[in-house]
Design a protein around this motif. Structure first.
Motif, PDB file in Angstrom:
ATOM      1  N   THR B 242       5.095  -9.133   5.196  1.00 52.95           N
ATOM      2  CA  THR B 242       5.376 -10.310   4.678  1.00 52.95           C
ATOM      3  C   THR B 242       4.575 -10.523   3.120  1.00 52.95           C
ATOM      4  O   THR B 242       4.506 -11.502   2.766  1.00 52.95           O
ATOM      5  N   VAL B 243       3.558  -9.847   3.136  1.00 52.90           N
ATOM      6  CA  VAL B 243       2.585  -9.999   2.064  1.00 52.90           C
ATOM      7  C   VAL B 243       2.231  -8.477   1.511  1.00 52.90           C
ATOM      8  O   VAL B 243       2.699  -7.561   2.037  1.00 52.90           O
ATOM      9  N   THR B 244       1.738  -8.604   0.149  1.00 54.03           N
ATOM     10  CA  THR B 244       1.799  -7.592  -0.668  1.00 54.03           C
ATOM     11  C   THR B 244       0.288  -7.277  -1.039  1.00 54.03           C
ATOM     12  O   THR B 244      -0.733  -8.010  -0.617  1.00 54.03           O
ATOM     13  N   PRO B 245      -0.145  -6.094  -1.441  1.00 56.78           N
ATOM     14  CA  PRO B 245      -1.576  -5.704  -1.470  1.00 56.78           C
ATOM     15  C   PRO B 245      -2.242  -6.544  -2.293  1.00 56.78           C
ATOM     16  O   PRO B 245      -3.524  -6.720  -2.145  1.00 56.78           O
ATOM     17  N   LEU B 246      -1.546  -6.960  -3.470  1.00 48.69           N
ATOM     18  CA  LEU B 246      -2.148  -7.933  -4.200  1.00 48.69           C
ATOM     19  C   LEU B 246      -2.737  -9.318  -3.715  1.00 48.69           C
ATOM     20  O   LEU B 246      -3.549  -9.830  -4.115  1.00 48.69           O
ATOM     21  N   GLU B 247      -2.076  -9.650  -2.612  1.00 46.44           N
ATOM     22  CA  GLU B 247      -2.581 -10.894  -1.834  1.00 46.44           C
ATOM     23  C   GLU B 247      -3.438 -10.580  -0.559  1.00 46.44           C
ATOM     24  O   GLU B 247      -3.494 -11.237   0.398  1.00 46.44           O
ATOM     25  N   GLN B 272       5.698  -9.890  -9.102  1.00 50.64           N
ATOM     26  CA  GLN B 272       4.288 -10.858  -8.462  1.00 50.64           C
ATOM     27  C   GLN B 272       3.325 -11.134  -9.478  1.00 50.64           C
ATOM     28  O   GLN B 272       3.092 -12.212  -9.643  1.00 50.64           O
ATOM     29  N   LEU B 273       2.961 -10.145 -10.216  1.00 46.11           N
ATOM     30  CA  LEU B 273       1.985 -10.099 -11.148  1.00 46.11           C
ATOM     31  C   LEU B 273       2.464 -10.938 -12.222  1.00 46.11           C
ATOM     32  O   LEU B 273       1.604 -11.783 -12.781  1.00 46.11           O
ATOM     33  N   HIS B 274       3.760 -10.726 -12.668  1.00 45.34           N
ATOM     34  CA  HIS B 274       4.066 -11.468 -13.982  1.00 45.34           C
ATOM     35  C   HIS B 274       4.219 -13.120 -13.458  1.00 45.34           C
ATOM     36  O   HIS B 274       3.967 -13.826 -14.334  1.00 45.34           O
ATOM     37  N   ASN B 275       4.638 -13.343 -12.494  1.00 44.70           N
ATOM     38  CA  ASN B 275       4.678 -14.815 -11.882  1.00 44.70           C
ATOM     39  C   ASN B 275       3.328 -15.426 -11.511  1.00 44.70           C
ATOM     40  O   ASN B 275       3.145 -16.475 -11.375  1.00 44.70           O
TER      41      ASN B 275
END
Lengths: 130, 369
Positions: B242-247, B272-275
């Protein structure tokens, strides 16, 4: 098997009680309880002179794994706490019935009627293992 | 009865308290998990990690496959080097984290988690469909992690002089094959050390050799507090699908360059980076006494709430510490709801402990203002 000294009384919630010569009671958590919790790292003790009902939350013992409430096995007033535990909670693991005692309480009633004998408490421990 | 590693009998002999872990009977501790923790921080300890899944990939298309499969870029590897990475789904969610060892151009070895074994193998197999490669699960192997500041000096007592020389020459995150042994300078404790993959049949004898070298057995309990102090994520607690490495404090493991490498999840991560990434995984240090616990609520004044993903007690710092996913705007302090009480915590960037030492200084609220 965990140790359950014959000379002590017990509660269903894994506290032990020793009746001392001055009629005060010393309270701690059982060998079984400390084994289940694992290494203890933090103990929260009651305030001196605090009054507690039977079954009321009176202290907290925390291990790496879990936090457990300690319930007062009798109603009474706290007269002494084991301050050594604040620095060295592992005393409970090392010596649950000795240096690991939690507090001393002056009971409001002289009878320890609802407490378990060592044999009765051993059955509680055995039933939890299944 | 759960699954047993080749070292099960050794654990019983060492009086382990055995618990179920992802279907395996594993040692939680051998008496005291805190002593085992200190043993690894100050001396040398060993962990049976044979429950982890080892997958060997052979074939001419293995590199192309891995370029597509994982978020980090295996072109950073040369033979004998290892890479930590996540394997993502199309939404950028973390299917698992793993280590990829490049042994030759046509042979890579993966080590993935035990709790995710079945879904990982299904995913690896599904994605391998269009690539020319063979995938072999190495259930014939055992795996031991030997960790601690005094491990290096013990290597000559465990191996032949030539082997010991090769092992001691390994740089961090490098690996070598020595006869039937695979030895990598990797680990999950924040200390120097090695992970050794060897034939299951030879594992008990090697275990006894390690015991004789005064490398003490340590259980999953100590493994967890060591990795938490080292700021290393635990799959299933600190991250999942439910989560990405960026989080998840793992942006460093995502290789967006080169821009034409199409790995699974890339499009979702770019979006995700863009938003803007709305939440981040941070370290928390409890200022008062007590122990932080998984799932306790974190309150970031003005920006909302987060949650502790791994909370415990740090034996090295004698403080409650945690990893927590919180609103990205978090400052240097916030509050945790601990058993009904709101208590102050300091926010740090993990790790908490590096080579046995505290990594952060205490900042009071006043200095912060």
């Amino acid at each position: 098997m965990s140790s359950v000294p014959k000379s002590l009384k017990y509660s269903n919630s894994h506290e032990w009680v020793r009746q001392d010569e001055d009629d005060l009671l010393t309270v701690g958590v059982t060998d079984h309880a400390q084994t289940m919790l694992g290494d203890l790292v933090y103990v929260e003790l009651p305030e001196l002179e605090g009054s507690f009902e039977t079954g009321q939350e009176v202290a907290v013992v925390e291990s790496v794994k879990a936090a457990a409430d300690v319930y007062s096995p009798v109603s009474g007033e706290i007269v002494e706490i084991n301050e050594l535990l604040l620095e060295n909670p592992q005393l409970i693991n090392e010596d649950p019935y000795g240096k690991g005692w939690l507090f001393r309480i002056r009971p409001f009633e002289s009878e320890l009627k609802d407490l378990l004998s060592a044999d009765e408490y051993s059955k509680v421990v055995a039933s939890e293992a299944h | 009865m759960g699954k047993r590693t080749p070292l099960y009998q050794c654990h019983v002999e060492a009086q382990a308290k055995l618990v179920d872990f992802a279907g395996w009977d594993m040692p939680l501790h051998y008496g005291s998990q805190i002593q085992e923790h200190h043993q690894v921080r100050q001396q040398a300890g060993m962990f049976d990690v044979s429950h982890m899944t080892i997958v060997d990939l052979h074939g001419p298309a293995v590199a192309d496959y891995l370029r597509y499969l994982v978020a980090n870029n295996i072109d950073r590897l040369v033979p004998g080097k290892a890479l930590y990475t996540c394997m993502l789904n199309e939404q950028g969610g973390v299917i698992d984290d793993l280590i990829v060892y490049k042994m030759t151009d046509n042979f890579y070895r993966l080590v993935v988690n035990s709790g995710t074994r079945e879904k990982d193998l299904a995913w690896l197999t599904k994605q391998a469909n269009s690539f020319e490669l063979t995938l072999t699960v190495r259930d014939d192997c055992a795996m031991l992690a030997i960790q601690g500041p005094h491990i290096r000096e013990k290597i000559p007592t465990l191996f032949s002089p030539d082997q010991a020389q090769t092992i001691l020459n390994l740089k961090v995150f490098h690996a070598a094959e020595l006869d039937h042994y695979f030895i990598a300078r990797t680990g999950y404790t924040g200390e120097d050390g090695f992970e050794v993959i060897l034939p299951a049949t030879e594992a008990p004898a090697f275990w006894r050799k390690l015991l004789a070298a005064d490398i003490k057995p340590c259980g999953l309990g100590a493994r967890d507090t060591l990795r938490l102090e080292a700021g290393l994520n635990l799959y299933g607690a600190d991250m999942d699908e439910t989560v990405t490495p960026l989080e998840s404090n793992l942006a460093w493991t995502v290789a967006f360059d080169p821009t034409d490498r199409q790995f699974i999840g890339r499009t979702a991560l770019e979006k995700q980076l863009h938003n803007g990434v709305k939440q981040q995984l941070v370290g928390l240090v409890l200022e008062g006494q007590g122990v932080l616990r998984n799932h306790q609520k974190v309150i970031v004044d003005g920006f909302g709430e987060g949650e502790i993903t791994s909370g415990s007690f740090s034996p090295t710092l004698s403080k409650g510490i945690a990893l927590a996913r919180v609103p990205a705007q978090v400052g240097q302090h916030c509050l945790v709801d601990m058993r009904g009480k709101q208590v102050p915590v300091q926010v740090i960037k993990p790790p908490f402990v590096k080579q046995g030492k505290k990594t952060f200084s205490h900042i009071t609220e006043r200095e912060n203002e």
